[in-house]
Scaffold this motif. Structure first.
Motif, PDB file in Angstrom:
ATOM      1  N   GLU A   1      -8.547  -3.246   7.414  1.00  0.00           N
ATOM      2  CA  GLU A   1      -8.278  -3.977   6.177  1.00  0.00           C
ATOM      3  C   GLU A   1      -9.271  -5.117   5.994  1.00  0.00           C
ATOM      4  O   GLU A   1      -9.803  -5.323   4.892  1.00  0.00           O
TER       5      GLU A   1
ATOM      6  N   ASP B   1     -12.114  -5.593   3.042  1.00  0.00           N
ATOM      7  CA  ASP B   1     -12.147  -6.820   2.254  1.00  0.00           C
ATOM      8  C   ASP B   1     -13.478  -7.554   2.371  1.00  0.00           C
ATOM      9  O   ASP B   1     -13.663  -8.610   1.763  1.00  0.00           O
TER      10      ASP B   1
ATOM     11  N   HIS C   1     -14.848  -8.917   5.150  1.00  0.00           N
ATOM     12  CA  HIS C   1     -14.918  -9.988   6.145  1.00  0.00           C
ATOM     13  C   HIS C   1     -16.218  -9.850   6.933  1.00  0.00           C
ATOM     14  O   HIS C   1     -16.556  -8.774   7.420  1.00  0.00           O
TER      15      HIS C   1
END
Length: 247
Positions: A198, A202, A204
């Motif tokens: 996840e 996103d 990161h």
């Protein structure tokens, strides 16, 4: 009739910051593979007996990994499995970029591939030659110590070697997209695999490169950031499975 045989590729075990080959002793005890084809290595800069270790660079570390690959006879026909824990991801990402054909599979242990241009500590002052292991209280704020006994933590503190400043400051420059086609296993310990994926989706910065990998397996091994000490038998099983080659 076609006969299927399974063999094990050569294995290189590389621990993260402050650690040398000694960090894999418990895993090696459980790793039922040919010891002549399994190497736990100490990266340049992490040998306490090296008088010039504080000046070692990422390039020195890359050269050392490539040398071990050569000594193991790794080739496009018989590539090796590289196991990279934590901060070993910088030099290993560079090795994958330069010689992806020599790697059967990379196993990231509570770690992952880095993006081009990234550095572990780009703002580390030039005058700081090395970064010692922080106090255990501070370390616990940076990474999970789950599963580590007081005896293990004391051994860690006693045997840790300061990380060379040049290794921490140098940005990783990657140019070969073929690195993304190397088969990859993410061993997720302190952060569950679903959360890692996840975070990667996103964008990161620490995980974004994961989304570019073409062949990815995710293995959850819940524990702290040093599973080679907290779950050595289970980690050995993951590595043994990753190194298996079917022909």
């Amino acid at each position: 009739m076609t006969t299927t045989t399974t063999t094990s590729s050569p294995i290189i075990l590389i621990a993260g910051h402050w650690l040398g080959a000694w960090a894999w002793e418990d895993v090696l005890d459980h790793l039922a593979t040919d010891r002549s084809r399994t190497v736990a290595m100490t990266l340049p800069g992490l040998d306490a007996d090296d008088p010039e270790r504080a000046t070692r660079t990422l390039e020195d570390q890359v050269a050392a990994v490539l040398d071990v690959l050569a000594r193991l006879g790794a080739s496009a026909e018989e590539p090796a499995t590289i196991v990279a824990h934590s901060g070993a991801n910088g030099p290993v990402s560079l090795v994958l970029d330069r010689r992806p054909e020599l790697v059967h599979r990379v196993v990231w242990v509570d770690s992952g591939p880095v993006a081009t241009g990234s550095a572990f500590a780009p703002d580390l002052p030039e005058g700081l030659e090395e970064l010692p292991l922080p106090s255990l209280d501070l370390l616990a704020q940076q990474a999970s110590l789950d599963g580590l006994s007081a005896e293990v933590l004391e051994r860690f503190r006693a045997r840790a070697v300061p990380e060379p400043g040049p290794v921490l400051r140098q940005p990783v420059v990657l140019t070969n997209d073929a690195r993304r086609s190397v088969e990859t296993t993410l061993v997720c310990c302190s952060i569950p695999g679903a959360q890692v994926l996840e975070l990667a989706r996103d964008g990161h910065a620490m995980f974004a490169e994961v989304t570019t990998l073409e062949h990815l397996d995710v293995v959850d091994l819940p524990t702290g950031h040093w599973p080679m000490w907290s779950r050595p038998r289970d980690l050995a099983e993951v590595i043994r499975s990753a190194a298996a080659r079917t022909s």
